[in-house]
Design a protein around this motif. Structure first.
Motif, PDB file in Angstrom:
ATOM      1  N   LEU A  17       0.859  -1.178   0.000  1.00 51.98           N
ATOM      2  CA  LEU A  17       0.000   0.000   0.000  1.00 51.98           C
ATOM      3  C   LEU A  17       0.896   1.229   0.000  1.00 51.98           C
ATOM      4  N   CYS A  18       0.712   2.110  -0.968  1.00 49.16           N
ATOM      5  CA  CYS A  18       1.560   3.291  -1.121  1.00 49.16           C
ATOM      6  C   CYS A  18       0.769   4.565  -0.847  1.00 49.16           C
ATOM      7  N   LYS A  19       1.474   5.591  -0.410  1.00 48.79           N
ATOM      8  CA  LYS A  19       0.889   6.912  -0.165  1.00 48.79           C
ATOM      9  C   LYS A  19       1.726   7.923  -0.924  1.00 48.79           C
ATOM     10  N   GLU A  20       1.054   8.809  -1.636  1.00 55.92           N
ATOM     11  CA  GLU A  20       1.733   9.836  -2.425  1.00 55.92           C
ATOM     12  C   GLU A  20       1.053  11.170  -2.161  1.00 55.92           C
ATOM     13  N   ASN A  21       1.837  12.215  -1.984  1.00 57.64           N
ATOM     14  CA  ASN A  21       1.286  13.557  -1.798  1.00 57.64           C
ATOM     15  C   ASN A  21       1.300  14.244  -3.154  1.00 57.64           C
ATOM     16  N   THR A  22       0.133  14.620  -3.643  1.00 61.49           N
ATOM     17  CA  THR A  22      -0.016  15.132  -4.994  1.00 61.49           C
ATOM     18  C   THR A  22      -0.508  16.575  -4.981  1.00 61.49           C
ATOM     19  N   CYS A  23       0.091  17.404  -5.822  1.00 65.68           N
ATOM     20  CA  CYS A  23      -0.320  18.806  -5.943  1.00 65.68           C
ATOM     21  C   CYS A  23      -1.383  18.922  -7.032  1.00 65.68           C
ATOM     22  N   PHE A  24      -2.449  19.630  -6.726  1.00 60.49           N
ATOM     23  CA  PHE A  24      -3.531  19.841  -7.679  1.00 60.49           C
ATOM     24  C   PHE A  24      -3.598  21.291  -8.128  1.00 60.49           C
ATOM     25  N   GLY A  25      -2.479  21.964  -8.079  1.00 62.41           N
ATOM     26  CA  GLY A  25      -2.422  23.362  -8.516  1.00 62.41           C
ATOM     27  C   GLY A  25      -2.769  24.308  -7.387  1.00 62.41           C
ATOM     28  N   HIS A  26      -2.360  25.552  -7.556  1.00 60.49           N
ATOM     29  CA  HIS A  26      -2.634  26.604  -6.572  1.00 60.49           C
ATOM     30  C   HIS A  26      -2.136  26.234  -5.179  1.00 60.49           C
ATOM     31  N   GLY A  27      -1.105  25.382  -5.115  1.00 57.01           N
ATOM     32  CA  GLY A  27      -0.524  25.009  -3.828  1.00 57.01           C
ATOM     33  C   GLY A  27      -1.378  24.067  -3.006  1.00 57.01           C
ATOM     34  N   GLU A  28      -2.378  23.461  -3.603  1.00 58.03           N
ATOM     35  CA  GLU A  28      -3.270  22.552  -2.894  1.00 58.03           C
ATOM     36  C   GLU A  28      -2.755  21.119  -3.030  1.00 58.03           C
ATOM     37  N   CYS A  63      -9.731   5.841   2.459  1.00 53.40           N
ATOM     38  CA  CYS A  63      -8.994   5.750   1.197  1.00 53.40           C
ATOM     39  C   CYS A  63      -8.085   4.525   1.173  1.00 53.40           C
ATOM     40  N   GLN A  64      -7.424   4.258   2.266  1.00 51.02           N
ATOM     41  CA  GLN A  64      -6.563   3.077   2.347  1.00 51.02           C
ATOM     42  C   GLN A  64      -7.387   1.806   2.167  1.00 51.02           C
ATOM     43  N   ASN A  65      -8.513   1.735   2.858  1.00 49.51           N
ATOM     44  CA  ASN A  65      -9.374   0.555   2.761  1.00 49.51           C
ATOM     45  C   ASN A  65      -9.923   0.376   1.350  1.00 49.51           C
ATOM     46  N   LEU A  66     -10.310   1.457   0.689  1.00 51.64           N
ATOM     47  CA  LEU A  66     -10.819   1.376  -0.685  1.00 51.64           C
ATOM     48  C   LEU A  66      -9.730   0.929  -1.658  1.00 51.64           C
ATOM     49  N   ARG A 117      -6.199   1.025  -8.589  1.00 57.10           N
ATOM     50  CA  ARG A 117      -6.898   2.313  -8.610  1.00 57.10           C
ATOM     51  C   ARG A 117      -6.464   3.153  -7.408  1.00 57.10           C
ATOM     52  N   SER A 118      -6.224   4.434  -7.620  1.00 59.61           N
ATOM     53  CA  SER A 118      -5.820   5.298  -6.514  1.00 59.61           C
ATOM     54  C   SER A 118      -7.041   5.965  -5.892  1.00 59.61           C
ATOM     55  N   GLU A 119      -6.945   6.234  -4.606  1.00 59.56           N
ATOM     56  CA  GLU A 119      -8.007   6.879  -3.848  1.00 59.56           C
ATOM     57  C   GLU A 119      -7.455   8.157  -3.226  1.00 59.56           C
ATOM     58  N   LEU A 120      -8.123   9.249  -3.470  1.00 59.78           N
ATOM     59  CA  LEU A 120      -7.662  10.568  -3.065  1.00 59.78           C
ATOM     60  C   LEU A 120      -8.303  11.005  -1.754  1.00 59.78           C
ATOM     61  N   HIS A 173      -2.928  16.997  -1.721  1.00 60.24           N
ATOM     62  CA  HIS A 173      -3.750  15.960  -1.116  1.00 60.24           C
ATOM     63  C   HIS A 173      -3.007  14.636  -1.196  1.00 60.24           C
ATOM     64  N   ASP A 174      -3.205  13.794  -0.186  1.00 60.75           N
ATOM     65  CA  ASP A 174      -2.627  12.454  -0.203  1.00 60.75           C
ATOM     66  C   ASP A 174      -3.488  11.549  -1.062  1.00 60.75           C
ATOM     67  N   LYS A 175      -2.836  10.608  -1.751  1.00 60.29           N
ATOM     68  CA  LYS A 175      -3.577   9.566  -2.441  1.00 60.29           C
ATOM     69  C   LYS A 175      -2.952   8.234  -2.091  1.00 60.29           C
ATOM     70  N   TYR A 176      -3.780   7.217  -2.036  1.00 60.41           N
ATOM     71  CA  TYR A 176      -3.350   5.874  -1.684  1.00 60.41           C
ATOM     72  C   TYR A 176      -3.616   4.930  -2.850  1.00 60.41           C
TER      73      TYR A 176
END
Length: 76
Positions: A16-27, A56-59, A44-47, A29-32
């Protein structure tokens, strides 16, 4: 959290991996997502946006573990 099943493509161990992703404007969110340590296949990743980290981890684990036989490389 449920145990991860082996990779449906190569049978390798998955993580199970966790990645911190930028969605622009400095925002940010973690995704798993689940990734095979051998062949690199990913599920499939869950945001973490509307859902909690735990949900998100469980999904992500659920999606990895419940692929159809065809997706697992089995029955056609």
């Amino acid at each position: 959290m449920a145990e991860l099943l082996p990779c449906p493509f190569c049978g390798g161990e998955a993580t199970l991996c966790k990645e911190n992703t930028c969605f622009g404007h400095g925002e940010y969110h973690d995704k798993y997502f689940v990734k095979c340590n051998s062949c690199g296949a990913t599920g499939r990743s869950e945001l973490v946006y509307y859902l909690t980290s735990t949900d998100c981890q469980n999904l992500a684990v659920h999606h990895w573990n419940t692929r159809t036989p065809k997706e697992r490389g089995g029955e056609k």
